[in-house]
Enzyme design. Structure first.
Site, short mmCIF file in Angstrom:
data_model
loop_
_atom_site.label_atom_id
_atom_site.label_comp_id
_atom_site.label_asym_id
_atom_site.label_seq_id
_atom_site.Cartn_x
_atom_site.Cartn_y
_atom_site.Cartn_z
N ASP A 27 0.84 -1.20 0.00
CA ASP A 27 0.00 0.00 0.00
C ASP A 27 0.88 1.25 0.00
O ASP A 27 1.83 1.35 0.79
CB ASP A 27 -0.90 0.03 1.24
CG ASP A 27 -2.01 -1.01 1.18
OD1 ASP A 27 -2.25 -1.56 0.10
OD2 ASP A 27 -2.64 -1.25 2.24
N LYS A 54 -6.47 -7.44 -0.08
CA LYS A 54 -7.57 -7.99 0.70
C LYS A 54 -7.23 -9.37 1.26
O LYS A 54 -7.49 -9.67 2.43
CB LYS A 54 -8.85 -8.04 -0.13
CG LYS A 54 -9.34 -6.66 -0.59
CD LYS A 54 -10.71 -6.72 -1.17
CE LYS A 54 -11.76 -6.95 -0.12
NZ LYS A 54 -11.83 -5.88 0.89
N ASN A 206 -19.83 -5.50 1.17
CA ASN A 206 -20.24 -4.24 1.76
C ASN A 206 -21.48 -3.71 1.03
O ASN A 206 -22.01 -4.36 0.11
CB ASN A 206 -19.10 -3.22 1.80
CG ASN A 206 -18.64 -2.80 0.40
OD1 ASN A 206 -19.35 -2.91 -0.59
ND2 ASN A 206 -17.41 -2.28 0.32
N THR A 246 -21.79 -5.83 5.23
CA THR A 246 -21.20 -4.93 6.21
C THR A 246 -21.68 -3.51 5.96
O THR A 246 -21.84 -3.08 4.81
CB THR A 246 -19.67 -4.99 6.17
OG1 THR A 246 -19.20 -4.70 4.84
CG2 THR A 246 -19.18 -6.39 6.56
N GLY A 251 -22.53 -1.44 11.62
CA GLY A 251 -22.40 -2.87 11.88
C GLY A 251 -22.58 -3.71 10.64
O GLY A 251 -21.91 -3.49 9.62
N ASP A 281 -8.19 5.73 10.60
CA ASP A 281 -8.06 5.22 9.23
C ASP A 281 -8.95 3.99 9.08
O ASP A 281 -8.75 3.00 9.77
CB ASP A 281 -6.60 4.87 8.95
CG ASP A 281 -6.33 4.43 7.52
OD1 ASP A 281 -7.28 4.42 6.71
OD2 ASP A 281 -5.18 4.09 7.22
N GLY A 286 -12.95 -3.58 6.68
CA GLY A 286 -13.77 -4.67 6.16
C GLY A 286 -13.01 -5.98 6.12
O GLY A 286 -13.57 -7.05 6.41
N ASP A 287 -11.72 -5.92 5.79
CA ASP A 287 -10.89 -7.13 5.77
C ASP A 287 -10.66 -7.65 7.18
O ASP A 287 -10.59 -8.86 7.41
CB ASP A 287 -9.55 -6.84 5.10
CG ASP A 287 -9.71 -6.49 3.63
OD1 ASP A 287 -10.67 -6.98 3.01
OD2 ASP A 287 -8.87 -5.74 3.11
N GLY A 322 -2.99 2.74 8.61
CA GLY A 322 -2.67 1.56 7.84
C GLY A 322 -3.68 0.45 8.09
O GLY A 322 -4.49 0.51 9.03
#
Length: 341
Positions: A27, A54, A206, A246, A251, A281, A286-287, A322
Site C-alpha cells: 500500500d 484484501k 459491503n 457490512t 455494523g 483510518d 472490512g478485511d 494503515g
C-alpha cells in the site's frame, strides 16, 4: 519465469483453521485533507507504505487472533522484487503458514495507491501485477492442494481472477464437504461466475458490492435486509448459504436460510460506538471483519454471534494508521471476544 516448484518450508501437516487465497500488495498511502477532484493536484499531509491486499489483510488479521499463527495459511503470488521480499518476511515474523506463497519474475508485486482523508475515508486503486498471475495450475500443486484440503474455513476475494477463487473453493469442497467457504466478493462484478453460489457457504460484501450484485439499493437498514434476502435467492434457494452485508459504522446485516427451503432469518448486528476522535483510518476495516469472522466460524461460532464479535475486532482496526498495522491481536480484545477465538 514462475516458481512453479514449491518449497516445503512451512508445509503444514496438521489441520488448518483458516486458509486465505487472494492478493497481497504494498500500500502506498497518502494522507490528504480531502479526496482530489478530477484533474486537481492536491497537497497531502504525510505518506507511508504498508502491507495490504484484501487476501493478505484477512490472513494477517486471522493469524493475529488465533493462538497459533501457523494454523492460518495464505495462498498468493508475489513478484521477485523488494516489495515481495518484505511482504514474505513479514508473514514469516507473524508465523503464518507460507507453503502456498509463490514468486514470479513475470510481473511486479501488486501495489495499491491509497488516499486517506482527515475524516478517515479512503479511495483505493489496486494494480494487481503478480497477484493476477496466480493460476489454476498453481492451486493443484501438492502443498496448495493440501492446505485447501486441511482447512476448516477457506476465504477468497475477487482481487485475483475470479476463476482462481472459485477453483480454490471447489478443491477444498472436494476434499472436505463440510468446509466453510467465505466469498468476500470485492471488487464486485455485475454477475458472479456460474458456480460461485453453489460453492460458497457465506457471501460477505459491503453495501456498494451488495447493491451491485443484487441490483437493489442498499443505503439504509431496510434496504440491506432486502438485498440480503435477494442474494440468498440469487440462484434459487441455497440450503447452506449465508449472506452478510457490512454497513460500516452501522455494523452488519446477517441472513441465513434454515432447512433448505425454510424462511430466511435476517438480523441487524450493531457495532460498538467509537468516538469520532478515535477514528484514524478505515482502510482495511472490512478485511479485519472478514478475517475475524473466518476464525470465529472455524471455532464453531454461529453466524450472528460471529458477526457481533467480528464487529468488535473491526472496530478496533480503525484506531491506527494503515490496514494491517492497525489490526489487533487476541490479547487486546475484551474477554468476551477472546474466549471465543
Amino acid at each position: 519465469m514462475d516458481n512453479l516448484g514449491y518449497s516445503l518450508i512451512g508445509f503444514s501437516t496438521t489441520s488448518m483453521d483458516v486458509v486465505v487465497v487472494g492478493g497481497a500488495n504494498m500500500d502506498l498511502v497518502s494522507f490528504v485533507p480531502r479526496l482530489p477532484h478530477l484533474g486537481e493536484t492536491l497537497l497531502g499531509h504525510s505518506f507511508m507504505t504498508c502491507h495490504g491486499g484484501k487476501g493478505a489483510n484477512q490472513a494477517v488479521q486471522a493469524a493475529k487472533l488465533v493462538k497459533d499463527a501457523s494454523a492460518v495459511g495464505v495462498i498468493a503470488k508475489l513478484g521477485d522484487d523488494a516489495n515481495g521480499k518484505e511482504i514474505r518476511e513479514s508473514w514469516e515474523r507473524i508465523g503464518m503458514d507460507r507453503s502456498g506463497v509463490l514468486t514470479t519474475t513475470e510481473s511486479h508485486t501488486a501495489v495499491a495507491p491509497i488516499c486517506v482523508t482527515d475524516d478517515g475515508a479512503n479511495a483505493i486503486v489496486v494494480v494487481p501485477g503478480a497477484a493476477a498471475l496466480l493460476s489454476i495450475e498453481d492451486l493443484h500443486t501438492p502443498p496448495i492442494k493440501q492446505l485447501l484440503a486441511q482447512a476448516k474455513v477457506v476465504v477468497g476475494q475477487l482481487e485475483i481472477p475470479p476463476e482462481i477463487t472459485l477453483e480454490a473453493f471447489k478443491i477444498a469442497r472436494a476434499s472436505n464437504p463440510s468446509v466453510t467457504t467465505i466469498l468476500n466478493a470485492a471488487p464486485a462484478p455485475e454477475k458472479l461466475l456460474e458456480g460461485f453460489f453453489a460453492n460458497t457457504t457465506l457471501l460477505c460484501v459491503n453495501q456498494e458490492e451488495a447493491a451491485t450484485l443484487s441490483r437493489l439499493p442498499c443505503s439504509i437498514l431496510a434496504e440491506a435486509k432486502e438485498a440480503c434476502e435477494a442474494l440468498l435467492d440469487a440462484e434459487g434457494p441455497c440450503p447452506t448459504m449465508q449472506v452478510v452485508i457490512t454497513l460500516g459504522k452501522d455494523g452488519c446485516m446477517a441472513a441465513e436460510r434454515f432447512n433448505g427451503t425454510g424462511p430466511i432469518l435476517t438480523t441487524h448486528v450493531a457495532t460498538p460506538k467509537i468516538p469520532p476522535e478515535q477514528i484514524v483510518d478505515t482502510t482495511g476495516a472490512g478485511d479485519s471483519f472478514v478475517g475475524a469472522l473466518a476464525v470465529l466460524i472455524a471455532r464453531g461460532a454461529k453466524l450472528v454471534d460471529a458477526c457481533e464479535k467480528a464487529c468488535v475486532v473491526a472496530g478496533e482496526s480503525v484506531k491506527s494508521k494503515g490496514a494491517q498495522g492497525g489490526y489487533v491481536g487476541r490479547d487486546q480484545l475484551p474477554a468476551s471476544v477472546t474466549n471465543a477465538l
